[in-house]
Write a protein that holds these residues in place. Structure first.
Motif, short mmCIF file in Angstrom:
data_model
loop_
_atom_site.label_atom_id
_atom_site.label_comp_id
_atom_site.label_asym_id
_atom_site.label_seq_id
_atom_site.Cartn_x
_atom_site.Cartn_y
_atom_site.Cartn_z
N ALA A 41 1.02 -3.80 6.82
CA ALA A 41 -0.17 -4.54 6.39
C ALA A 41 -1.45 -3.76 6.63
N GLY A 46 3.88 0.64 2.60
CA GLY A 46 4.91 -0.32 2.20
C GLY A 46 5.74 0.19 1.03
N HIS A 90 -15.74 3.32 6.96
CA HIS A 90 -15.99 4.77 6.90
C HIS A 90 -16.65 5.03 5.55
N VAL A 127 -12.65 0.48 4.51
CA VAL A 127 -12.05 0.10 5.80
C VAL A 127 -10.66 0.71 5.97
N PHE A 128 -10.40 1.30 7.11
CA PHE A 128 -9.04 1.65 7.50
C PHE A 128 -8.89 1.66 9.01
N GLY A 135 -2.38 -9.08 -2.63
CA GLY A 135 -3.22 -8.73 -3.78
C GLY A 135 -2.39 -8.57 -5.04
N LEU A 195 -1.08 -9.86 11.39
CA LEU A 195 0.38 -10.03 11.28
C LEU A 195 1.02 -10.06 12.66
N GLY A 215 -7.69 10.47 -0.76
CA GLY A 215 -6.40 11.16 -0.72
C GLY A 215 -6.39 12.61 -0.29
N GLY A 218 0.86 -1.18 0.00
CA GLY A 218 0.00 0.00 0.00
C GLY A 218 0.90 1.23 0.00
N ILE A 219 0.32 2.38 0.32
CA ILE A 219 1.09 3.63 0.28
C ILE A 219 2.23 3.61 1.30
N TYR A 260 -16.39 15.76 4.92
CA TYR A 260 -15.37 16.37 4.07
C TYR A 260 -15.70 16.14 2.60
N SER A 282 -6.55 -0.34 1.89
CA SER A 282 -7.18 0.99 2.05
C SER A 282 -6.70 1.97 0.98
N THR A 283 -5.44 1.85 0.59
CA THR A 283 -4.88 2.82 -0.36
C THR A 283 -5.58 2.75 -1.71
P1 FAD Z 1 -3.10 -0.61 2.82
O1 FAD Z 1 -3.27 0.25 1.64
O2 FAD Z 1 -4.31 -1.32 3.32
O3 FAD Z 1 -1.98 -1.64 2.47
C1 FAD Z 1 -1.73 -2.80 3.25
C2 FAD Z 1 -1.41 -3.90 2.29
O4 FAD Z 1 -0.97 -5.04 2.99
C3 FAD Z 1 -2.62 -4.31 1.48
O5 FAD Z 1 -2.38 -4.08 0.12
C4 FAD Z 1 -2.80 -5.77 1.83
O6 FAD Z 1 -3.23 -6.54 0.74
C5 FAD Z 1 -1.40 -6.17 2.31
N1 FAD Z 1 -1.42 -7.29 3.23
C6 FAD Z 1 -2.11 -7.37 4.41
N2 FAD Z 1 -1.90 -8.57 4.98
C7 FAD Z 1 -1.06 -9.25 4.19
C8 FAD Z 1 -0.48 -10.53 4.26
N3 FAD Z 1 -0.73 -11.38 5.26
N4 FAD Z 1 0.34 -10.91 3.26
C9 FAD Z 1 0.61 -10.08 2.22
N5 FAD Z 1 0.07 -8.86 2.10
C10 FAD Z 1 -0.74 -8.44 3.07
N6 FAD Z 1 -6.28 8.89 4.34
C11 FAD Z 1 -5.93 10.15 4.07
O7 FAD Z 1 -4.81 10.54 4.37
N7 FAD Z 1 -6.76 11.03 3.48
C12 FAD Z 1 -8.01 10.66 3.13
O8 FAD Z 1 -8.77 11.45 2.58
C13 FAD Z 1 -8.44 9.35 3.41
N8 FAD Z 1 -9.69 8.96 3.11
C14 FAD Z 1 -10.04 7.67 3.28
C15 FAD Z 1 -11.30 7.28 2.86
C16 FAD Z 1 -11.67 5.96 2.96
C17 FAD Z 1 -13.02 5.56 2.49
C18 FAD Z 1 -10.77 5.02 3.51
C19 FAD Z 1 -11.13 3.59 3.64
C20 FAD Z 1 -9.54 5.42 3.98
C21 FAD Z 1 -9.16 6.75 3.85
N9 FAD Z 1 -7.91 7.19 4.29
C22 FAD Z 1 -7.52 8.46 4.02
C23 FAD Z 1 -7.00 6.32 5.03
C24 FAD Z 1 -5.95 5.73 4.13
O9 FAD Z 1 -6.55 5.20 3.00
C25 FAD Z 1 -5.19 4.61 4.82
O10 FAD Z 1 -4.84 5.01 6.09
C26 FAD Z 1 -3.93 4.24 4.05
O11 FAD Z 1 -4.23 3.98 2.72
C27 FAD Z 1 -3.27 3.02 4.66
O12 FAD Z 1 -2.18 2.64 3.87
P2 FAD Z 1 -1.40 1.28 4.16
O13 FAD Z 1 -0.34 1.14 3.16
O14 FAD Z 1 -1.02 1.25 5.59
O15 FAD Z 1 -2.51 0.16 4.06
#
Ligand code: FAD
Length: 824
Positions: free
Chosen positions: A200, A13, A222, A331-332, A34, A207, A48, A10-11, A258, A42-43
């Motif tokens: 993750a 990693g 959300h 979901v986040f 994925g 994890l 954004g 995601g954003i 928002y 969530s990303t």
């Molecule tokens: P993710 O993008 O979820 O990445 C985690 C990755 O880990 C996933 O791709 C998953 O497949 C992988 N993974 C998990 N478990 C395993 C495993 N066992 N093996 C291999 N891979 C695995 N944030 C903002 O800053 N501004 C916003 O306006 C905003 N709006 C949002 C609106 C919505 C509707 C949502 C849902 C979220 C919003 N957020 C916003 C929050 C933001 O999207 C998340 O906080 C952020 O994208 C999280 O990034 P991440 O890389 O941690 O997680």
């Protein structure tokens, strides 16, 4: 070359991989369950919005770096950030007032922000319902992160640098020895690793469970919708002189909403609905992912959005001509305190976490983590983000669930910094609790502890308070969770004697033949002989302040430490384990004894009279000098007494085991009555501490500061060799750029709270760290980080809700500079 495995693309990693590559690391594999083009976390659907300003300096700096990085991340002449600006509007007087405070944070943390009128809000955003708008806060550098595109560009860039990506590959377990990781087990075999970084997202709990690590986050759904086309959606914002086709991102916090635009459609996010917790493990395997079908995207529940739609159509009347085209519950992660989770597993080396991170903070968090991994220290303080910052009681799933849901509900609320949560409460009670209730204690919560801020029983003494000690009237904001009774408690401490419950201040026992060696190595001071206490610093490798602690040597191989919190415990525990592994003859054990013990701070000019009346041990000036510790009996209760004083008075910290606590309280309270003793709370304590010049870790100082700049160079023993941070200290400049300064407010009555910007010669140059009304001198005071060029007796201004308050830089400490009272 360490073998690194990052879990999740995601954003977070993708940014971590990129920041490690930028620092020269090469052996990196990213494992993602994925498909790489759209992993499905969530990303993948994040709208954004990046509103950078936050009460936390750390979070704001993370956001600024994310903006900077996304602007520089380019392909085909297009970057990954649409800098349309951010607008928050007020529709209530309370919000309008609070935007001034927020403007202050932006100024404190170096973000350009403008408070604007209703007219200006309308010129920035003509679709607003003028009737509703009282004013706004405009931040020109805010905008929209193109998160999914950024992830793809980061993947391309890091792949080109040799990072290996295994997509459609699920991590199913962690391989380890007793104390360190060795690899990840995946759906297609084992990948060896020295360092595993779990990015993750909301799968973090799963994890963590693979390595028995509780991850205090809660996945919550959300709501986000897209409308049908908005007739006449205007093009061009005032920020880019009409050149941009996008409106600023917009917050309507009074209704938890928002907005952004997607071409001629609106996107609307809503935090007003009931919290909808999700168990990540129940979302099943990621199979085929597309824009509408991914694990982080749940079915839209239209009825939950109904109030939001009504409020939006009133707020942006053009929406009355549109419908909801598409909605989902995305979901986040939420956490108990709203902060992200960054850091290493406390007992398993090589397992790292960067989770519960918004897109807004993603690059900043990734850079910080990469700095920690490659150099041992990040340039931005991570205290508020450390994975290990939680108390054990705060890691209970029920606690995480309740408090994280509460954070969802309150995400846009106007919260006074002292307002405690209403539930869960009464988690940790000191042995004195029932007596404190009897005295009418006003409790606030900290680290799960119920801590008295003042005692209503002392109200009877208000009439006796001499004129010189009378506190000033406070405004509506600073009078919250405050009582003038605190003045009585401060007065009695300085003129008679008072007892303070110091149980919640964390105590650690360090024991074994390597105890002294460990503390000599990690601290800047010298562990004294048995019977002595030293005040010292723990530094980072970069020579900045990790913590300030007391080390009391109770016996040859037994030390009792007063430290600042769970992060210190995790650090010392790890250092002890490494030392014991390296040299078994110097084994050392680190144990948290806070909950099993309790303590009373007995301070004031009559403190000795009180102790003498109930103890036969020698508490005389010669029998127990300042900075000494000894075992004694007080009213027949075995205690460890340390002659120390945060408030700068004669007295002792008196510790015993929890079972003896109540009896100790009663004995001291009873014996103290003839000498005017009262119980006193934290407001008086903090004020007296600040008057005396003691720094508070976390607010005044943190890992961004060195001892010299913080005015704590005295705590580094000259000539000491072989301690953590020594080479950095020796090579650092003797003239710091900034200094922590004590300010006295000129008008003698304007009390501030902390985080306000400070101006010098009209320029914003620093910010307030902590503040109080200094009862002893009858004036409000504040500590602030300022350029070193601003010297004692110079004038500055503190901006408090848009009002400028004049203050003068003062010489420290304000009270008893010769320590005559403490050393009596
Ligand atoms: P993710 O993008 O979820 O990445 C985690 C990755 O880990 C996933 O791709 C998953 O497949 C992988 N993974 C998990 N478990 C395993 C495993 N066992 N093996 C291999 N891979 C695995 N944030 C903002 O800053 N501004 C916003 O306006 C905003 N709006 C949002 C609106 C919505 C509707 C949502 C849902 C979220 C919003 N957020 C916003 C929050 C933001 O999207 C998340 O906080 C952020 O994208 C999280 O990034 P991440 O890389 O941690 O997680």
């Amino acid at each position: 070359d360490s073998r690194v495995v990052i879990v999740g693309a995601g954003i977070v990693g993708a940014n971590v991989a990129d920041e490690l590559v930028a620092r020269g690391w090469t052996n990196i594999t990213v494992v993602e369950q994925g498909p790489l083009h759209m992993p499905g976390g969530s990303t993948s659907h994040a709208p954004g919005l990046v509103f950078q300003t936050n009460s936390s300096k750390t979070m704001t700096l993370f956001a600024s770096y994310t903006v900077e990085k996304l602007l520089s991340l380019q392909k085909d002449g297009k970057n990954c950030f649409n800098q349309v600006g951010g607008l928050e509007v007020a529709t209530t007087p309370a919000r309008l007032h609070d935007l001034k405070r927020k403007h202050g944070w932006a100024t404190s943390w170096g973000i350009d922000a403008r408070l604007i009128s209703t007219d200006e809000c309308l010129s920035a955003y003509s679709l607003l319902n003028r009737e509703m708008i009282l004013g706004g806060l405009l931040i020109p550098s805010d905008g929209l992160a193109l998160a999914a595109r950024a992830v793809q560009l980061l993947i391309e860039r890091t792949q080109a640098a040799g990072v290996r990506y295994l997509d459609r590959t699920r991590v199913t377990g962690i391989e380890r020895t007793a104390h360190k990781v060795t690899g990840v087990e995946t759906s297609s075999g084992v990948v060896s690793a020295d360092i595993i970084i779990s990015c993750a997202g909301f799968w973090g709990v799963e994890l963590g469970a693979m390595v028995d690590l509780p991850i205090p986050l809660l996945p919550l759904a959300h709501q986000y919708v897209k409308t049908t086309s908005v007739p006449g959606l205007p093009h061009g914002s005032i920020l880019q002189g009409g050149a941009s086709s996008d409106l600023p991102i917009l917050r309507f916090q009074d209704e938890d909403l928002y907005y952004r635009t997607h071409g001629d459609q609106f996107g609307i996010g809503y935090y007003g609905h009931k919290p909808m917790p999700v168990v990540a493990a129940s979302l099943g395997e990621t199979g085929d992912v597309d824009e509408h079908n991914m694990p982080s995207r749940l079915e839209f529940t239209a009825e939950d959005f109904r109030p939001a739609w009504k409020a939006s159509q009133e707020f942006l009347p053009s929406l009355q001509q549109t419908d909801i085209q598409d909605g989902f519950n995305g979901v986040f992660s939420f956490t108990p305190d709203g902060g992200p989770l960054v850091g290493q597993h406390p007992t398993l080396d090589g397992f790292w976490v960067a989770e519960a991170v918004w897109v807004t903070h993603s690059a900043g968090v990734a850079r910080a983590l990469a700095e920690v991994l490659t150099t041992g220290q990040s340039q931005i303080d991570l205290t508020e983000c450390e994975l290990t910052r939680f108390e054990e009681v705060q890691l209970a799933p029920a606690y995480v669930s309740e408090t994280s849901q509460q954070n969802f509900v309150e995400v846009y609320d106007i919260l006074h910094p002292l307002t405690p949560r209403e539930s869960p409460r009464d988690l940790r009670l000191t042995p004195f609790h029932t007596r404190q209730c009897d005295l009418g204690a006003y409790f606030l919560e900290g680290g799960g502890w119920e801590r008295p801020h003042w005692y209503e029983a002392n109200a009877r003494l208000l009439k006796d308070l001499p004129a010189k000690w009378k506190p000033v009237e406070r405004d509506d904001w600073t009078s919250q969770h405050y009582s003038p009774i605190a003045a009585v408690e401060a007065w009695r401490t300085r003129t008679a004697v008072a007892m303070y419950d110091i149980t919640p201040l964390r105590r650690i026992q360090v024991s074994g033949p390597g105890a002294v060696a460990l503390m000599e190595r990690v601290s800047t001071g010298t562990v004294g002989s048995p019977g002595e206490v030293c005040y010292t610093l723990l530094l980072t490798d970069a020579g900045t302040i990790r913590s300030e602690i007391f080390i009391a040597r109770l016996e040859v191989d037994l030390l009792q430490l007063a430290v600042n919190g769970p992060n210190d415990f995790a650090y010392l525990q790890r250092a002890a384990r490494h030392q014991s592994q390296r040299s078994p003859q110097e084994w050392v054990q680190v144990r948290d004894v806070t909950g099993g013990t309790c303590g009373i701070g007995l301070w004031g000019p009559r403190a000795r009279d009180v102790v003498r009346s109930i103890s036969k041990d020698d508490f005389s000036s010669r029998g127990m000098r300042y900075s000494q510790v000894k075992k004694a009996h007080i009213a027949g209760i075995p205690v460890t007494a340390m002659r120390l004083s945060f408030v700068g008075e004669l007295g002792w910290e008196i510790y015993t085991t929890a079972d003896n606590g109540l009896r100790l309280w009663d004995a001291i309270f009873g014996a103290g009555q003839p000498y005017g003793l009262i119980a006193a709370g934290r407001i008086a304590f903090s004020a007296l501490r600040m008057e005396k010049g003691w720094r508070s870790y976390g607010s005044d100082i943190n890992t961004e500061h060195d001892a010299l700049a913080a005015g704590m160079a005295f705590a580094i023993k000259p000539g000491k060799q072989g301690y953590v941070g020594q080479s950095a200290v020796e090579s650092s400049s003797r003239s710091p750029r900034r200094r922590l300064r004590c300010l006295v407010i000129d008008d003698k009555q304007s009390v501030v709270l902390g985080k306000e910007p400070v101006f010098y010669a009209g320029q914003a140059v620093g910010y307030v760290t902590s503040a109080a009304f200094a009862y002893t001198i009858g004036k409000p005071i504040a500590y602030a980080w300022l350029p070193a060029s601003v010297s004692v007796d110079e004038s500055v201004e503190i901006e408090y809700f848009s009002r400028r308050i004049r203050a003068t830089v003062a010489r420290e400490p304000l009270v008893d500079p010769t320590n005559s009272r403490m050393l009596e």
